[in-house]
Design an enzyme around this catalytic site. Structure first.
Site, PDB file in Angstrom:
ATOM      1  N   GLY A  69       0.808  -1.199   0.000  1.00 44.63           N
ATOM      2  CA  GLY A  69       0.000   0.000   0.000  1.00 44.63           C
ATOM      3  C   GLY A  69       0.846   1.256   0.000  1.00 44.63           C
ATOM      4  O   GLY A  69       2.062   1.219  -0.181  1.00 44.63           O
ATOM      5  N   SER A  70       0.185   2.382   0.229  1.00 45.23           N
ATOM      6  CA  SER A  70       0.843   3.682   0.106  1.00 45.23           C
ATOM      7  C   SER A  70       1.256   4.282   1.447  1.00 45.23           C
ATOM      8  O   SER A  70       1.745   5.409   1.496  1.00 45.23           O
ATOM      9  CB  SER A  70      -0.082   4.656  -0.619  1.00 45.23           C
ATOM     10  OG  SER A  70      -1.299   4.819   0.108  1.00 45.23           O
ATOM     11  N   VAL A  71       1.068   3.549   2.531  1.00 43.49           N
ATOM     12  CA  VAL A  71       1.444   4.068   3.851  1.00 43.49           C
ATOM     13  C   VAL A  71       2.960   4.235   3.921  1.00 43.49           C
ATOM     14  O   VAL A  71       3.712   3.367   3.492  1.00 43.49           O
ATOM     15  CB  VAL A  71       0.972   3.111   4.967  1.00 43.49           C
ATOM     16  CG1 VAL A  71       1.568   3.505   6.312  1.00 43.49           C
ATOM     17  CG2 VAL A  71      -0.547   3.093   5.043  1.00 43.49           C
TER      18      VAL A  71
END
Length: 486
Positions: free
Chosen positions: A20-22
């Site tokens: 993901g983009s975390v």
């Protein structure tokens, strides 16, 4: 050793799920960063952005734009930013891994909160004294053996209560386990025995083994390009050090001890005292929600009784009793009260909730440590230290920093309505504005904090407790003490 983690990767191989983009800003050798990193890696939520504290990391303008308090860990998820390790873990669980912080089980959730908040106190201070010197982050205590004995006593008290079951989460991991496991892992390293003089108890050794087996990304604790906790401890030792394993069978409860505690009906009992800033937050929440029965309880004489210790073996206020279920630590109690009686005080939106949690934890780590030397001294709970006014001037600066970020664009911390974060800080902000604190501690209350105090008083029906409580309110005690010392 658990498998499948590695450092949070930015690319995926054939057949692998893209992360993901975390973004987590921090370092693998930080136990405070490691809990969130383990969870992000396990769930493939994003990547680690290596960031060291100091001018080349947390003091860079681009970092300060995210987190003006210049600390790691800091998490960025799209446009949302949240810092403080506990707040980050709560956010990740709320949005991505609810099974680690179960909304449907308020009793277990409260117990998880209690374990996290309690660990942030004395157990964390012990870790700073013993683990950080072994990692090269701090100077060792003057008497390492005495420090090690104190840490062992405190950790044993902690594990005897919070690790009666396999994990804090029961038979499954919870965010509290991700929080404490990196620290307890360090205690099992040979370096802590040789240099830290810490004799790791079997319950901690067993817990670490169980966590490593249960957490798929736990290999990060021992391998991270030379910067894992184990690798750095090995390097400081001069050669690889072993991890201690249990020497005897450890008894672990198989039944769900929290589920067995039945909640009551009607109002819950809250044990506390009017001049306690920590007790006042949940007291006002409960009074405004009309869901508590206040039980006046003074630390010491009232918290050391057999009846009280059965509720809270850490003999502290505030403590809550709801039927057979008990809970302590002010922030944990406020979350429990809000969840069950006033959800508007603890927003369900992950972003707003993250801001509430960050503010609570920021206050706990930056401002609350100065309360004993200033507020508590003025209340007569302890002597004035020689550096009281220096500490007080620091409080003024930190209050301004808090206001500049958390009260910059909104009436209250998370918007124009009160949340538990406002109740947490309000008693201390009010007391720091008393004339005695300006005179004796050189605290100059920033205008925005003074405005917050006025707005809070107008919005909380129970805020009059700051002013009048049969001679025991903050104002009553401070007025009396100030008149005696003029």
């Amino acid at each position: 050793m658990g498998q499948g983690g590695g450092c949070c990767r930015t690319e995926a191989g054939a057949g692998e799920e893209l992360p993901g983009s975390v973004e987590l800003y921090g370092v693998t050798v930080s136990s405070n960063c490691m809990g969130a990193l383990l969870l992000i890696t396990e769930k493939k939520l994003g990547r680690l952005v290596p960031t060291m504290p100091g001018p080349d990391g947390t003091r860079r303008p681009e970092f300060l734009a995210m987190n003006p308090f210049h600390a790691v860990p800091t998490l960025k998820d799209g446009s949302l930013v949240v810092a403080e390790s506990n707040a980050i873990l709560r956010y990740l669980a709320t949005k991505y891994a609810p099974q680690l912080y179960p909304v449907s089980d308020p009793k277990r959730r409260g117990y998880i909160d209690w374990a996290m908040e309690n660990f942030a106190g004395t157990p964390y201070q012990d870790a700073q004294a013993l683990i950080y010197p072994c990692l090269g982050f701090a100077s060792p205590p003057a008497d390492r053996e005495a420090a090690a004995k104190s840490a062992l006593d405190n950790l044993t008290e902690y594990t005897n209560f919070f690790l009666r079951e396999k994990f804090v989460g029961g038979d499954k991991l919870s965010i509290a386990d991700y929080k404490i496991a990196p620290f307890l892992y360090c205690y099992t390293h040979q370096m802590l025995l040789e240099q830290g003089k810490f004799k790791c108890p079997d319950r901690v050794k067993q817990y670490v083994k169980d966590f490593v087996d249960a957490c798929p990304s736990s290999n990060l604790l021992s391998s991270a390009d030379g910067m894992s906790l184990k690798e750095v401890l090995d390097a400081k030792r001069g050669s690889p050090g072993g991890l201690a394993t249990p020497s005897s069978t450890v008894k672990i409860e198989a039944s769900d001890l929290i589920k067995a505690k039945a909640r009551g009906s009607g109002k819950v009992k809250l044990f506390g005292a009017p001049p306690s800033g920590n007790a006042l937050g949940p007291t006002l929440v409960g009074m405004d929600l009309q869901c508590i029965e206040m039980v006046p309880t003074m630390p010491g004489q009232d918290t050391r009784t057999e009846e009280f210790l059965a509720m809270n073996p850490f003999h502290a206020i505030p403590t809550l009793k709801d039927g057979d279920y008990t809970l302590a630590e002010s922030s944990a109690i406020m979350r429990y009260l809000a969840t069950n009686h006033g959800p508007e005080l603890y927003p369900t939106d992950p972003g707003k909730r993250a801001r509430v949690d960050w503010a609570i934890d920021n206050f706990a780590t930056t401002l609350y440590p100065d309360a004993p030397k200033t507020l508590y001294a003025c209340l007569g709970f302890m002597d004035f230290p020689p550096d009281t006014k220096d500490v007080g001037r620091g409080v003024s600066d930190k209050l301004q920093e808090f206001a500049d970020y958390f009260l910059r664009d909104t009436k209250f911390i998370a918007g124009n309505q009160l949340t538990i974060a406002d109740y947490k800080v309000a008693p201390f902000f009010y007391a720091w504005g008393h004339p005695m604190l300006a005179d004796k501690c050189a605290i100059l209350l920033p205008a925005r904090i003074a405005q917050f105090n006025t707005q809070f008083a107008a919005s909380s029906k129970s805020s009059g407790m700051f002013l009048s409580a049969g001679g025991y309110a903050l104002k009553e005690i401070l007025d009396k003490r100030y008149s005696e010392t003029k």
